[in-house]
Design an enzyme around this catalytic site. Structure first.
Site, mmCIF file in Angstrom:
data_model
loop_
_atom_site.group_PDB
_atom_site.id
_atom_site.type_symbol
_atom_site.label_atom_id
_atom_site.label_comp_id
_atom_site.label_asym_id
_atom_site.label_seq_id
_atom_site.Cartn_x
_atom_site.Cartn_y
_atom_site.Cartn_z
ATOM 1 N N SER A 144 77.976 -3.543 8.734
ATOM 2 C CA SER A 144 78.772 -2.889 7.696
ATOM 3 C C SER A 144 78.440 -1.413 7.546
ATOM 4 O O SER A 144 79.308 -0.616 7.175
ATOM 5 C CB SER A 144 78.597 -3.609 6.360
ATOM 6 N N HIS A 195 75.150 0.692 3.103
ATOM 7 C CA HIS A 195 76.528 1.162 3.110
ATOM 8 C C HIS A 195 76.605 2.675 2.904
ATOM 9 O O HIS A 195 77.392 3.362 3.565
ATOM 10 C CB HIS A 195 77.333 0.445 2.020
#
Length: 314
Positions: A144, A195
């Site tokens: 991610s 992230h």
């Protein structure tokens, strides 16, 4: 497959179904390779997750640098894999066609490593700022972080769009930041620093020096160019048998520095002269695009003789 025995991997099955719906022939090669690589490592992990995840303690203090390569391609469960790979599928189709496969593969490799490095830097900063050594132990896996970096690239190359985040219409250039907060609020177990590291890496590429550094590291390999930037039509060479001609670089050269009225007048004169010369060029000279200037003016008698010669050749 120890951690996956005795259960149906519904996320994996749904991912394979979605890929089949898109069609393997419609997925660019590097994007397809990334999907296959992550699925293979999900089914056959190199090591248990605690031995492949990246953290300040494992990556920096214990020098387990191989985790920078292993952590992005391992996932906690099948739904973690599904959401990441579906995002990779759509981003990869758009970006690989724009950036071309070799450069896109280069980006994936650099982003995968650099996201882990930036993640460790962020966690180390939290230790120093908050005085909490537990952040050194936070261990992250999954693709991610790389996907957030690719999201920044996709928004950069497709400006002016609007994204929907939890039903809210957000300008694309801000969407990654809104998603960063939204994902953390919905699923607190996700890695906020991981992230954010992806977003920062994407910004380093689009707004910082990363792209220039990557080009410099690629050296003189012609395939390692950045095809996302449109090529200058007037800066290319166009080859013909036994001849090579370069087009003008700027508008001033192209128009000869004439005003619009002068350009119109010169175009009419050029048209008349071409008819006088029978549409032929002399001494194998090729006229440049734009406006050319006759080398000399001929007398009326010379023009008459040229017309007669033209009719004789017919």
């Amino acid at each position: 497959m120890q951690r996956r025995q005795g259960r149906v991997n519904a996320g994996l099955l749904l991912l394979l179904y979605q890929i089949s719906q898109v069609g393997l022939q419609n997925i660019p090669s590097v994007t397809l390779g990334v999907l296959v690589l992550n699925i293979v490592f999900f089914l056959n992990p190199v090591r248990p997750l605690p031995e492949v995840c990246i953290s300040v303690n494992e990556g920096f203090y214990r020098k387990n640098w191989q985790r920078l390569l292993l952590s992005p391609v391992h996932h906690a469960d099948d739904w973690h894999l599904y959401y990441n790979m579906m995002s990779m599928l759509w981003k990869g189709i758009m970006l690989e066609k724009k950036l071309k496969s070799i450069w896109f593969a280069y980006i994936i490799a650099v982003f995968s490593v650099l996201t882990g490095v930036v993640y460790m830097v962020l966690e180390f900063m939290l230790v120093k700022v908050l005085g909490d050594p537990s952040y050194e132990m936070n261990c992250a896996v999954g693709f991610s972080g790389v996907l957030f970096a690719l999201k920044v690239l996709n928004n950069h190359y497709n400006p002016g769009r609007v994204s929907s985040v939890l039903g809210l219409q957000i300008p694309s250039k801000y969407a990654c930041w809104v998603e960063l907060v939204a994902i953390y609020l919905i699923s607190p177990g996700t890695s906020f620093a991981g992230h954010m590291a992806g977003i920062l890496v994407g910004l380093m590429y689009t707004m910082g020096p990363l792209k220039k550094i990557m080009k410099a590291c690629a050296g003189g390999i012609s395939s390692f160019t950045d095809p996302a930037r449109p090529r200058d039509y007037y800066s290319d060479y166009y080859g013909y048998p036994g001849y090579q001609y370069r087009t003008p670089r700027n508008y001033y050269d192209y128009t000869g520095g004439l005003t619009e009225e002068e350009q119109l007048e010169r175009a009419v004169l050029n048209s008349l002269n071409e008819r006088d010369y029978g549409g032929a060029t002399y001494n194998n000279d090729r006229r440049p695009y734009g406006f050319w200037f006759p080398p000399e003016q001929h007398s009326e008698g010379e023009r008459r003789r040229q017309r007669l010669r033209r009719f004789e050749r017919r």
